[in-house]
Design an enzyme around this catalytic site. Structure first.
Site, mmCIF file in Angstrom:
data_model
loop_
_atom_site.group_PDB
_atom_site.id
_atom_site.type_symbol
_atom_site.label_atom_id
_atom_site.label_comp_id
_atom_site.label_asym_id
_atom_site.label_seq_id
_atom_site.Cartn_x
_atom_site.Cartn_y
_atom_site.Cartn_z
ATOM 1 N N ASP A 120 17.677 -57.057 -25.628
ATOM 2 C CA ASP A 120 18.431 -56.051 -26.219
ATOM 3 C C ASP A 120 19.752 -55.415 -25.723
ATOM 4 O O ASP A 120 19.918 -54.197 -25.534
ATOM 5 C CB ASP A 120 17.510 -54.619 -26.422
ATOM 6 N N ASN A 124 21.634 -42.067 -28.009
ATOM 7 C CA ASN A 124 21.878 -42.340 -26.653
ATOM 8 C C ASN A 124 21.871 -43.972 -26.370
ATOM 9 O O ASN A 124 22.221 -44.484 -25.402
ATOM 10 C CB ASN A 124 21.075 -41.593 -25.857
ATOM 11 N N SER A 125 21.571 -44.595 -27.336
ATOM 12 C CA SER A 125 21.074 -46.045 -26.901
ATOM 13 C C SER A 125 22.557 -46.603 -26.810
ATOM 14 O O SER A 125 23.582 -46.556 -27.256
ATOM 15 C CB SER A 125 20.526 -46.832 -28.429
ATOM 16 N N ILE A 129 4.325 -72.229 -17.479
ATOM 17 C CA ILE A 129 3.155 -71.798 -16.983
ATOM 18 C C ILE A 129 2.619 -70.418 -17.687
ATOM 19 O O ILE A 129 3.300 -69.887 -18.324
ATOM 20 C CB ILE A 129 3.225 -71.292 -15.243
ATOM 21 N N ILE A 186 13.267 -44.392 -26.524
ATOM 22 C CA ILE A 186 12.592 -43.121 -26.327
ATOM 23 C C ILE A 186 11.127 -43.090 -26.865
ATOM 24 O O ILE A 186 10.844 -43.984 -27.828
ATOM 25 C CB ILE A 186 13.371 -41.953 -26.949
ATOM 26 N N HIS A 195 20.463 -53.955 -30.586
ATOM 27 C CA HIS A 195 19.792 -53.399 -31.949
ATOM 28 C C HIS A 195 20.873 -52.492 -32.548
ATOM 29 O O HIS A 195 20.591 -52.195 -33.803
ATOM 30 C CB HIS A 195 18.516 -52.646 -31.648
#
Length: 458
Positions: free
Chosen positions: A134, A208-209, A266, A227, A104
């Site tokens: 992500d 911080n990502s 399944i 977060i 992202h």
């Protein structure tokens, strides 16, 4: 009062008689509790990532900002019509310059700039990204890089000490916060398509990502991703993608440039104490197979409804989410061993995962007119239509051939090519006979209409 006074005097007399112990007897060997030696080796591996993203309208800009901030990324408007996503990354291969970050952060980026801890700037090449997990992989050409060693995140335990490193708010480079692993295997949060998060109380803030979550040995255990915060600040609930999951994606991105997931076919459900008792199981971990899709690898391999999955390729399965996450990171055509319990007997079933697109194409070819349409036998005594026998359309998959021909849920099919049909079997027989466009007579509410469905082209 006198008795109390005597008691107090006696107490102090007793204390006076107790020999004074040497202070040396209470001394302990000093313990170095500083993280500084470990961090000196790790900090240079955490970088700042800035992605320049083109935005076409204000609403899109607001939505991008909202999504990125909820996932721990910071952003700011740059030039008119652009948006700068500011976050973090982790060098995982010093020789090849590979950097892990979040998808992202760099999704739809026109350009990516990577800033090292020593201030050097480089243009980052996007090797690939995987939105469902992500995870994204960048590469820079630089000398004297330092990579962080990768741990086995499966060995993490609740209560383990961890440190989060990143660039909160895009301003405070090389910020370190510490805490513990608060929980493991967090799922169904609605953050990503595939979720198996490490939860930590190490403060994580926007920016911080893509940063590093490390253990006390200075090894990478997770990629900080999201977060839970009402006011954009840390409240002690942060989430990181386990590094084993990130590495699985990274390996595919390096080799193929993309992630192509195989499908098992399944439906599964967690084993509860009640289900364990009903299935006469001696364990309360695993996933019960609740559905086996037709023409799926699971059906072809012989997996049955009621089987209890206990392991996939040797990895223990605790719940249904483990099945989703384990299978979800295996590539198309992967040969997979699935351990099951069936009627108290332990078995291993070998399955080759298939490409979901190929399976869809196969089913479409087998049902070129009504692919994606859910049907049910239907009968009704109607004051308008009289005694109705037909086939009720329960659902229609959007973008399917039938959908584009205006067939909708709630319609009742009463004839095919001017031949009456009273149930699904008769409908299938009528459809199988024709090679020309399908002419349906459909009851819709108080009225009736004709619809034409052309054959789906492969």
């Amino acid at each position: 009062m006198k008795r109390l006074g005597h008691a107090i005097l006696s107490f102090f007399f007793f204390l006076a008689c107790v020999p004074v112990m040497s202070t040396a007897s209470f001394s302990a060997t000093p313990i170095d509790t500083s993280l500084a030696p470990m961090l000196q080796k790790v900090l240079p591996a955490v970088v700042s990532v800035k992605a320049l993203i083109k935005v076409t309208d204000f609403e899109t800009l607001r939505e991008i900002q909202k999504q990125r901030r909820s996932k721990g990324a910071e952003g700011e408007q740059a030039l008119p019509g652009t948006f700068t996503s500011v976050a973090s990354g982790v060098i995982v291969d010093a020789q090849k310059g590979y950097i892990l970050t979040n998808a992202h952060v760099i999704n739809d980026a026109q350009s990516v700039t990577v800033t090292l801890s020593d201030g050097r700037h480089y243009t980052g090449k996007i090797i690939g990204l995987d939105k469902p997990s992500d995870i994204a992989l960048l590469q820079i050409k630089a000398k004297n890089l330092i990579a962080v060693p990768i741990a086995d995140s499966n060995k993490l335990k609740v209560g383990d000490f961890v440190a989060a490193i990143g660039n909160p708010f895009g301003l405070l480079n090389q910020t370190v916060t510490s805490g513990i692993v608060s929980a493991l295997g967090r799922t169904t949060l609605g953050i990503e398509g595939y979720e198996n998060f490490i939860q930590t109380d190490a403060p994580i803030n926007p920016g911080n990502s893509g940063g590093a979550l490390i253990n006390m040995q200075g090894e990478l255990v997770g990629i900080n991703t999201a977060i839970l915060s009402p006011d954009r600040g840390s409240i002690g609930i942060g989430f990181a993608i386990p590094v084993n999951m990130a590495k699985s994606v990274m390996d595919q991105l390096i080799e193929y440039g993309n992630v192509k997931r195989g499908v098992l076919g399944i439906g599964a459900q967690d084993i509860t104490p009640e289900l364990a008792n009903a299935f006469n199981l001696e364990i309360e971990k695993g996933a019960a197979v609740t559905q086996v899709l037709p023409d799926s690898p699971a059906q072809q391999a012989g997996i049955e409804i009621g089987d209890i999955i206990t392991a996939v390729n040797g990895s223990p399965i605790k719940n249904a989410s483990d099945v989703v996450n384990t299978i979800g990171f295996l590539r198309v055509d992967s040969k997979t061993n699935i351990d099951i319990i069936r009627h108290k007997k332990h078995m291993t079933i070998n399955v080759q995962l298939s490409d979901p697109k190929k399976r869809k194409q196969f089913i479409e070819r087998a049902n070129p007119f009504l692919y994606g349409v859910g049907l049910k036998d239907f009968s009704l005594l109607s004051p308008i239509h009289g005694n109705v026998l037909g086939v009720l359309v329960v659902s229609v998959e959007q973008d399917s051939n039938a959908w584009h021909s205006d067939l909708r849920a709630g319609d009742v099919i009463t004839s095919v090519n001017q031949q009456k049909v009273k149930n699904i079997d008769e409908l299938k027989m009528a459809v199988a006979k024709t090679d020309k466009p399908l002419l349906l007579n459909v009851l819709r509410g108080p009225s009736a209409i004709f619809l034409v469905i052309n054959k789906e082209e492969a």
